[in-house]
Design a protein around this motif. Structure first.
Motif, short mmCIF file in Angstrom:
data_model
loop_
_atom_site.label_atom_id
_atom_site.label_comp_id
_atom_site.label_asym_id
_atom_site.label_seq_id
_atom_site.Cartn_x
_atom_site.Cartn_y
_atom_site.Cartn_z
N GLU A 163 8.75 4.42 11.30
CA GLU A 163 7.61 4.54 10.40
C GLU A 163 8.00 4.52 8.93
OE1 GLU A 163 8.82 8.74 11.64
OE2 GLU A 163 8.64 6.76 12.56
N ALA B 102 6.67 3.42 2.52
CA ALA B 102 7.13 3.51 3.91
C ALA B 102 6.70 2.32 4.76
CB ALA B 102 6.62 4.81 4.54
N LYS B 103 5.54 1.78 4.49
CA LYS B 103 4.96 0.75 5.35
C LYS B 103 5.48 -0.63 4.98
CE LYS B 103 0.48 -1.26 6.67
NZ LYS B 103 -0.98 -1.25 6.41
N ARG B 104 5.72 -1.46 5.99
CA ARG B 104 6.08 -2.85 5.76
C ARG B 104 4.83 -3.73 5.77
NH1 ARG B 104 10.81 -3.92 10.06
NH2 ARG B 104 10.08 -6.05 9.71
N GLU B 105 4.80 -4.71 4.88
CA GLU B 105 3.67 -5.65 4.80
C GLU B 105 4.20 -7.06 4.55
OE1 GLU B 105 0.33 -4.51 2.26
OE2 GLU B 105 1.22 -2.52 2.11
N GLY C 198 6.72 -8.58 8.29
CA GLY C 198 6.46 -7.48 7.37
C GLY C 198 7.76 -7.08 6.67
N THR D 289 0.81 -1.22 0.00
CA THR D 289 0.00 0.00 0.00
C THR D 289 0.85 1.27 0.00
OG1 THR D 289 -0.16 -0.08 2.41
CG2 THR D 289 -1.93 -1.12 1.15
N SER D 290 2.13 1.17 0.38
CA SER D 290 2.99 2.35 0.36
C SER D 290 4.45 1.93 0.44
CB SER D 290 2.68 3.29 1.53
OG SER D 290 3.15 2.76 2.75
N GLY E 11 9.80 0.40 5.58
CA GLY E 11 9.47 -0.38 4.39
C GLY E 11 10.29 0.03 3.19
N GLY F 97 3.51 7.28 1.19
CA GLY F 97 2.72 6.84 2.33
C GLY F 97 3.14 7.42 3.66
N ALA F 98 3.93 8.49 3.65
CA ALA F 98 4.33 9.17 4.88
C ALA F 98 4.49 10.65 4.58
CB ALA F 98 5.64 8.59 5.41
#
Length: 489
Positions: free
Chosen positions: A221, A191-194, A479, A188-189, A224, A295-296
């Motif tokens: 934050e 910056a984010k880990r998934e 993630g 989804t972005s 990712g 994403g940030a």
């Protein structure tokens, strides 16, 4: 699912959708090897094959037996497992002064394509079978009570001679019969880990594996963020570390190479500025580009210039805000902020020129919607021969080259078929993982003429359909930054 046993004790399972039309043996261009397992004492492996869909087969491969046990490693003054001979001799004397019997062991980091061998020394106490780990832990406690730092070590992790065992999952994708495509995703972005499972589910992928390394040294934050090149759908989302290994995906083709990226901001007055990074934290005096996928919020303490899809400056603001859909933000601090103030005025046009160059061919890649790039960790195999580029790829250490860890591996065959593999590790008595040399051997055994190491350790994950098929060493799926997906179309 039907199963039958062939000569040699190899079980083959077939689970075919009604629409799948598997290739005959004569048509297949990538096959699982018939030779003995390439690691340890070269045991005969057991494998179970499942046909995932047309052109894609999954192999569950197991080999070897457990004979390694535990020891205790006394840490060097810098907190590492091994060090110089004088430091090791001093630690040995400290342990012996406590009445413990210790040994000093030489550790040789093997030479690789871009780095010579290196010798260090370890101090160790005791040897226990697998079932007696508690006794090793008691020894660690005793040493710590005497103010000596120590840890329990499983000998299978050392990277020297072992009997295993190994537990690997291998996906072979036949270039002649596969009708889908390959893609990269950051979820989804940026910056984010998934998890791989989440990213694969979102794209309805038939196969997914974790991608390259992500930045664990930035703020929480933002972790990712890929370390190295990332292109998703023809859009550069993370700059390359020049010369490091990567895999370029286009349609149903995959190529391993080395990349360089350049991003330049060009003002309508003709002035140019180098964009130092894409979608990452900014260092002093840097100009960094942020896309809507970030994403940030942009960093505070600088200037932001918001540009639309045509390069028109639609906003000049104090930094520290989100990137709106359909826009990009050029962020600068220090000297870079001064450049923006002078050359990126409201309603001006600022063109962002992006180039991704294949350093093997010296040609720029066309940033079309079907182009995707994932940064690798270390090059392993080139033109059918082992060529480990640990130093160039930032992993020139005993821990990374010699010691065994879980691995995620990608290789291509001579005719362009794709091989994805995971080797689970850090699970004493169950599976030992692999070091870089073993990972290269394994991929060559599978038929790869080019191969690369992706992120590994607790990040290693393979998803087939909607199922995680390997066993991550963290005990649960981690993630991560990005993933490589195999799509049905």
């Amino acid at each position: 699912m039907s199963r039958r046993t062939l000569a040699g004790g190899l079980a083959i399972a077939a689970a075919l959708p009604l629409t799948a039309l598997p290739a005959t043996a004569e048509q297949q261009s990538v096959r699982f090897p018939s030779a003995k397992f390439p690691l340890g004492t070269r045991p005969v492996p057991t494998k179970t094959m499942t046909t995932v869909t047309q052109g894609i087969d999954l192999y569950d491969v197991k080999a070897g037996t457990s004979t390694d046990g535990y020891t205790v490693t006394v840490l060097m003054p810098n907190g590492r497992d091994s060090g110089t001979l004088p430091n090791a001799e001093a630690k040995l004397a400290e342990v012996e002064a406590l009445g413990e019997t210790a040994s000093m062991q030489q550790v040789v980091q093997p030479s690789v394509a871009d780095a010579p061998s290196k010798t260090e020394y370890m101090v160790r106490v005791g040897l226990w079978p697998l079932k007696d780990k508690k006794k090793a832990e008691e020894t660690v406690t005793k040493l710590k009570d005497a103010e000596l730092k120590a840890k329990v070590d499983y000998l299978g992790d050392d990277g020297v001679k072992t009997t295993g065992p190994w537990d690997a999952k291998v996906v072979m994708i036949d270039v002649k019969t596969f009708r889908g495509s390959y893609a990269a995703t950051l979820g989804t972005s940026v910056a984010k880990r998934e998890t791989v499972s989440s990213m694969a589910k979102a794209r309805k992928a038939v196969v997914g594996v974790n991608g390259g390394f992500f930045n664990i040294h930035t703020s929480k934050e933002l972790r990712g963020e890929p370390v190295g090149a990332s292109v998703v759908g023809g859009k550069l989302l993370s700059e390359a570390v020049p010369g490091r290994s990567a895999v370029v995906l286009k349609g149903r083709t995959a190529k391993i190479t080395e990349l360089k990226t350049t991003v330049t901001a060009i003002s309508q007055d003709g002035e140019k500025a180098t964009v130092n990074g894409v979608n990452r934290a900014a260092a002093p005096d840097e100009l960094v580009l942020y896309t809507e996928e970030y994403g940030a919020k942009t960093p505070t303490g600088g200037s932001d210039v918001v540009i639309d899809a045509n390069g028109k400056v639609v906003g000049v603001r104090t930094s520290g805000a989100a990137v709106a859909a359909g826009t990009r933000v050029l962020h600068g601090n220090g000297g870079a902020a001064d450049w923006l103030t002078q050359h990126a005025l409201q309603d001006w046009t600022v063109t962002v020129d992006t180039k991704v160059v294949d350093l093997r061919t010296k040609r720029a890649l066309q940033l079309t919607p079907d182009l995707n790039v994932i940064a690798g960790g270390v090059g392993l195999v080139r033109n059918g021969k082992t060529k480990i580029t640990a130093k160039l790829d930032g992993h020139n250490s005993i821990n990374m080259i010699l010691r065994r860890h879980p691995r995620t591996l990608l290789g291509t065959t001579k005719n362009g078929s794709l091989i994805l593999a995971t080797i689970d590790g850090r699970q004493p008595g169950v599976t030992v993982g692999a070091n870089f040399l073993e990972a290269a051997q394994f991929m060559r055994w599978l038929g790869a003429t080019q191969a690369i190491n992706l992120d590994g350790g607790g990040s290693t994950a393979m998803v087939v359909g909607d199922k995680l098929v390997n066993k991550p060493s963290d005990g649960t799926e981690r993630g991560i930054g990005d993933a490589l997906l195999v799509l049905p179309s």
